[in-house]
Design a protein around this motif. Structure first.
Motif, short mmCIF file in Angstrom:
data_model
loop_
_atom_site.label_atom_id
_atom_site.label_comp_id
_atom_site.label_asym_id
_atom_site.label_seq_id
_atom_site.Cartn_x
_atom_site.Cartn_y
_atom_site.Cartn_z
N ALA A 265 -12.61 -15.99 49.45
CA ALA A 265 -11.67 -16.22 50.61
C ALA A 265 -11.10 -14.84 50.88
O ALA A 265 -10.47 -14.15 49.86
N ARG A 266 -10.52 -14.66 52.13
CA ARG A 266 -9.73 -13.47 52.30
C ARG A 266 -8.00 -13.72 52.16
O ARG A 266 -7.33 -12.73 51.61
N PHE A 273 -5.24 -11.43 48.28
CA PHE A 273 -5.09 -11.18 46.62
C PHE A 273 -4.22 -10.32 46.00
O PHE A 273 -3.37 -10.73 45.09
N TYR A 274 -4.02 -9.24 46.94
CA TYR A 274 -2.99 -8.06 46.31
C TYR A 274 -1.66 -8.61 46.21
O TYR A 274 -0.89 -8.02 45.26
N VAL A 275 -1.12 -9.44 47.14
CA VAL A 275 0.20 -10.11 47.10
C VAL A 275 0.44 -10.77 45.76
O VAL A 275 1.22 -10.75 45.17
N TYR A 276 -0.51 -11.62 45.37
CA TYR A 276 -0.49 -12.27 44.06
C TYR A 276 -0.39 -11.36 42.74
O TYR A 276 0.25 -11.50 41.93
N LEU A 277 -1.53 -10.30 42.85
CA LEU A 277 -1.34 -9.20 41.89
C LEU A 277 -0.26 -8.43 41.72
O LEU A 277 0.39 -8.43 40.43
N LYS A 278 0.45 -8.42 42.75
CA LYS A 278 1.91 -7.55 42.59
C LYS A 278 2.79 -8.66 41.78
O LYS A 278 3.49 -8.16 40.86
N THR A 279 2.91 -10.12 42.01
CA THR A 279 3.79 -10.81 41.41
C THR A 279 3.17 -10.76 39.81
O THR A 279 3.94 -10.97 38.69
N LEU A 280 1.86 -10.87 39.57
CA LEU A 280 1.36 -11.12 38.23
C LEU A 280 1.71 -9.90 37.48
O LEU A 280 1.97 -10.00 36.29
N GLU A 281 1.70 -8.73 38.14
CA GLU A 281 2.13 -7.41 37.41
C GLU A 281 3.62 -7.47 37.02
O GLU A 281 3.98 -7.10 35.87
N GLU A 282 4.51 -7.87 37.86
CA GLU A 282 5.64 -8.05 37.65
C GLU A 282 6.14 -8.91 36.39
O GLU A 282 7.11 -8.66 35.51
N LYS A 283 5.24 -9.90 36.20
CA LYS A 283 5.38 -10.84 35.15
C LYS A 283 4.68 -10.40 33.86
O LYS A 283 4.71 -11.22 32.61
N GLY A 284 3.89 -9.40 33.81
CA GLY A 284 3.27 -8.98 32.79
C GLY A 284 1.91 -9.73 32.46
O GLY A 284 1.54 -10.11 31.19
N ALA A 285 1.47 -10.48 33.50
CA ALA A 285 0.23 -11.41 33.11
C ALA A 285 -0.93 -10.80 32.37
O ALA A 285 -1.39 -9.48 32.57
N GLN A 286 -1.46 -11.71 31.65
CA GLN A 286 -2.81 -11.44 31.04
C GLN A 286 -3.88 -11.66 31.66
O GLN A 286 -3.96 -12.56 32.53
N LYS A 287 -5.09 -11.65 31.06
CA LYS A 287 -6.47 -11.94 31.75
C LYS A 287 -6.64 -13.23 32.27
O LYS A 287 -7.03 -13.37 33.23
N ASP A 288 -6.16 -14.24 31.21
CA ASP A 288 -6.64 -15.78 31.53
C ASP A 288 -5.74 -16.14 32.87
O ASP A 288 -6.12 -16.86 33.84
N GLU A 289 -4.72 -15.90 32.94
CA GLU A 289 -3.55 -16.07 34.17
C GLU A 289 -4.16 -15.53 35.25
O GLU A 289 -4.06 -15.87 36.58
#
Length: 310
Positions: A265-266, A273-289
């Motif tokens: 899905a776009r 997806f890149y918007v979600y990635l920004k949030t994930l990086e800010e919280k230091g997310a790991q592979k599973d998340e």
């Protein structure tokens, strides 16, 4: 013998192609791929050259430039991975595309249409002595792949392949009159850097119908090596972001481990997806998340086989 000036990447023990005569072919290939690493001023030029469609309105030529670091993040005998990082206004860094080069690789993905790729395994005899280039988008989602031999002849060092891909970033938000680009890629190492030459077909693809050619274009991306100091900000940026993007690649690898289709899905909840990635990086997310978020974008998670690429 001409001695190359040592650069940031001297730790990767680059060997001049001019001294590689008589060496093993795989070594020649690896040298050529690794010679695409470095700090570059890039010029991008595209021009539509032909259309079989009566009354087709030729689109304006496209020309721009950039400063980019091509950084080797994996350097193994059978795999070289190069991460591209854009440098904007000498201070801002943007993660760009990634290219993985795999020797005698059998696992490839082929673009169909509508953000859908087919994953398949090639016979070993079909890839003997060849390198697969797998190209990924800025969020490490798939773009295209192709397999061919590097050629070293008459002082030239190049790799050529034709493969289907999504629309290029310069057009996918601006055009809807075609939906597949058949890319003719040629990567050639030069004394000044390297050239990515393209002969592209803009294709209309519909289920149950033969592909229809809308237009052809010529592309020439010229990478001219400049002082590594110009890209130091990108190298420093990567040092602080490398760990997270390693987790992202590991998550995507879980998705790519398949035979059959992958449809993405776009947007999910009206966000790419890149918007979600920004949030994930800010919280230091790991592979599973990260993988849990990627799976929300996967529309077709079946392992049903698909027919070979067109």
């Amino acid at each position: 013998m001409k001695i190359r000036k040592l650069t940031l990447f001297s730790l990767f023990a680059f060997v001049s192609l001019s001294t590689a005569t008589g060496q093993d072919k795989q070594v020649l290939d690896r040298n050529a791929i690794k010679d695409m690493c470095g700090c570059y001023e890039i010029s991008f030029q595209y021009s539509e050259t032909f259309s079989p469609v009566e009354g087709y309105d030729k689109k304006p030529d496209y020309k721009t430039g950039a400063l980019e670091l091509a950084l080797p993040i994996v350097d193994e005998d059978d795999q070289i991975s190069i991460q591209h990082l854009l440098v904007v206004n000498d201070s801002t860094v943007i993660k760009h595309w990634r290219q993985d080069w795999l020797y005698e690789n059998k696992r490839v993905f082929t673009y169909d249409k509508d953000n859908t790729w087919a994953f398949r395994t090639l016979p070993a005899e079909d890839v003997q002595g060849q390198w697969t280039q797998l190209v990924y988008q800025v969020d490490d989602s798939p773009r295209y792949s192709g397999t061919a031999s590097w050629v070293h002849v008459d002082g030239k060092h190049f790799w050529e392949n034709k493969t289907d891909s999504p629309l290029p970033r310069r057009e996918y938000t601006k055009r809807d009159d075609y939906n597949v680009m058949l890319r003719g890629n040629r990567h050639e190492i030069t004394a000044e850097g390297w050239i990515h030459e393209q002969d592209n077909d803009k294709i209309i693809r519909k289920d149950g119908e033969d592909d229809s050619l809308l237009a052809q274009e010529k592309g020439m991306n010229t990478y001219t090596r400049v002082s590594d100091e110009k890209c130091k900000v990108a190298l420093d940026w990567w040092a602080g972001h490398e760990a997270f993007w390693g987790e992202v690649r590991a998550a995507w690898d879980e998705v790519y481990h398949r035979e059959g289709t992958l449809s993405l899905a776009r947007k999910v909840d009206d966000k790419p997806f890149y918007v979600y990635l920004k949030t994930l990086e800010e919280k230091g997310a790991q592979k599973d998340e990260i993988l849990e978020v990627i799976q929300k974008f996967v529309k077709d998670d079946s392992d049903k086989p698909t027919e070979a690429s067109r």
